[in-house]
Design a protein around this motif. Structure first.
Motif, short mmCIF file in Angstrom:
data_model
loop_
_atom_site.label_atom_id
_atom_site.label_comp_id
_atom_site.label_asym_id
_atom_site.label_seq_id
_atom_site.Cartn_x
_atom_site.Cartn_y
_atom_site.Cartn_z
N MET A 1 2.94 1.31 -8.95
CA MET A 1 1.95 1.83 -8.02
C MET A 1 2.59 1.99 -6.63
SD MET A 1 -1.83 0.48 -7.17
CE MET A 1 -1.66 -0.35 -5.62
N SER A 2 2.23 3.02 -5.93
CA SER A 2 2.78 3.28 -4.60
C SER A 2 2.10 2.36 -3.58
CB SER A 2 2.54 4.73 -4.21
OG SER A 2 1.17 4.98 -4.12
N ASN A 3 2.69 2.29 -2.39
CA ASN A 3 2.09 1.48 -1.34
C ASN A 3 1.31 2.36 -0.37
OD1 ASN A 3 4.33 2.72 -0.20
ND2 ASN A 3 4.78 1.01 1.15
N TYR A 4 0.92 3.57 -0.80
CA TYR A 4 0.16 4.47 0.05
C TYR A 4 -1.27 3.96 0.18
CZ TYR A 4 3.96 7.67 -1.02
OH TYR A 4 5.17 8.25 -1.16
N GLY A 5 -1.97 4.52 1.15
CA GLY A 5 -3.36 4.14 1.36
C GLY A 5 -3.44 2.98 2.33
N GLN A 6 -4.55 2.27 2.27
CA GLN A 6 -4.75 1.16 3.18
C GLN A 6 -3.91 -0.03 2.76
OE1 GLN A 6 -8.81 0.13 3.79
NE2 GLN A 6 -8.36 -0.98 5.64
N SER A 7 -3.27 -0.68 3.73
CA SER A 7 -2.42 -1.83 3.45
C SER A 7 -3.27 -2.98 2.94
CB SER A 7 -1.68 -2.24 4.72
OG SER A 7 -1.00 -3.45 4.50
N ARG A 8 -2.76 -3.69 1.94
CA ARG A 8 -3.46 -4.84 1.37
C ARG A 8 -3.18 -6.11 2.18
NH1 ARG A 8 -6.47 -1.50 -0.72
NH2 ARG A 8 -5.80 -0.42 -2.56
N LYS A 9 -2.19 -6.06 3.08
CA LYS A 9 -1.86 -7.23 3.88
C LYS A 9 -2.92 -7.46 4.94
CE LYS A 9 2.62 -8.29 4.49
NZ LYS A 9 3.94 -8.21 5.14
N ARG A 10 -3.24 -8.72 5.15
CA ARG A 10 -4.18 -9.08 6.21
C ARG A 10 -3.47 -9.18 7.56
NH1 ARG A 10 -8.81 -8.19 3.95
NH2 ARG A 10 -9.32 -9.43 2.15
N TRP A 11 -2.22 -9.68 7.54
CA TRP A 11 -1.43 -9.79 8.75
C TRP A 11 0.04 -9.84 8.36
CZ3 TRP A 11 1.65 -14.06 9.78
CH2 TRP A 11 1.47 -15.15 8.93
N GLY A 12 0.91 -9.58 9.31
CA GLY A 12 2.34 -9.59 9.05
C GLY A 12 2.95 -8.22 9.26
N PRO A 101 -3.60 7.56 -3.46
CA PRO A 101 -4.27 7.94 -2.22
C PRO A 101 -4.49 9.43 -2.06
CG PRO A 101 -2.02 7.35 -1.78
CD PRO A 101 -2.28 7.01 -3.21
N LEU A 102 -3.60 10.24 -2.62
CA LEU A 102 -3.76 11.69 -2.46
C LEU A 102 -4.56 12.31 -3.58
CD1 LEU A 102 -0.37 12.86 -0.96
CD2 LEU A 102 -2.52 12.36 0.16
N GLU A 103 -5.07 11.52 -4.52
CA GLU A 103 -5.88 12.08 -5.59
C GLU A 103 -7.16 12.74 -5.06
OE1 GLU A 103 -7.00 13.69 -8.91
OE2 GLU A 103 -5.04 12.77 -8.60
N PRO A 104 -7.86 12.14 -4.08
CA PRO A 104 -9.03 12.85 -3.52
C PRO A 104 -8.64 14.19 -2.88
CG PRO A 104 -9.12 10.54 -2.92
CD PRO A 104 -7.77 10.77 -3.55
N LEU A 105 -7.51 14.23 -2.18
CA LEU A 105 -7.05 15.48 -1.57
C LEU A 105 -6.68 16.48 -2.65
CD1 LEU A 105 -6.30 17.21 0.84
CD2 LEU A 105 -4.09 16.04 0.91
#
Length: 158
Positions: A1-12, A101-105
């Motif tokens: 899976m790509s790391n596109y879209g909203q970041s899953r990290k809370r901080w860092g 992330p680009l599937e909706p587009l």
């Protein structure tokens, strides 16, 4: 899976590749953005990473010509996000974890091309569909869709 879209990290630290565009928000305001950017997220910050590399969306449109003959138009739209901030404002990139992330587009582009191809074919003869299929149909599709995808569309455009 790509790391596109909203970041899953809370901080860092969050970094984008050179072919990605990172947008960092704090309290709903863009505080940092750029291609290949690396930022530090504090609790409460959000970050979105958009691919700026070339993408593709395939489509198939079935329609009846002016002579009442069924025709199927298949095509591939090749695109890339040229203005990531505009795309970010216009599209929701907070997708499910399993969704690209680009599937909706891609889906929006696919629907636009299918609709435009159906309108074109409905007013053409079968001979026109066969002889003008590459140049004329492709040019007409681009002429109809280009203002929308380039950000020059107006809110009252249909």
């Amino acid at each position: 899976m790509s790391n596109y879209g909203q970041s899953r990290k809370r901080w860092g630290r969050v970094s984008a590749k050179p072919s990605e565009y990172l947008i960092k928000l704090r309290r709903g305001e863009v505080v940092a953005h750029g291609a290949g950017l690396s930022v530090f997220l504090w609790p409460g910050d959000t970050c979105t990473i958009l691919p700026t590399s070339i993408q593709r969306a395939s489509f198939v449109a079935d329609q009846v010509t002016a002579e009442k003959v069924g025709v199927s138009v298949a095509g591939v739209a090749v695109f890339r996000i040229a203005d990531p901030l505009l795309a970010f404002r216009m599209l929701d990139f907070e997708q499910d974890i399993d969704e690209e992330p680009l599937e909706p587009l891609g889906s929006i582009l696919r629907e636009m091309f299918i609709g435009a191809a159906r309108r074109l074919v409905a007013n053409m003869s079968i001979e026109d569909c066969l002889t003008r299929r590459k140049e004329a149909i492709a040019q007409e599709l681009m002429a109809e869709i280009l203002p929308v995808v380039s950000g020059r569309g107006r809110p009252d455009d249909r």
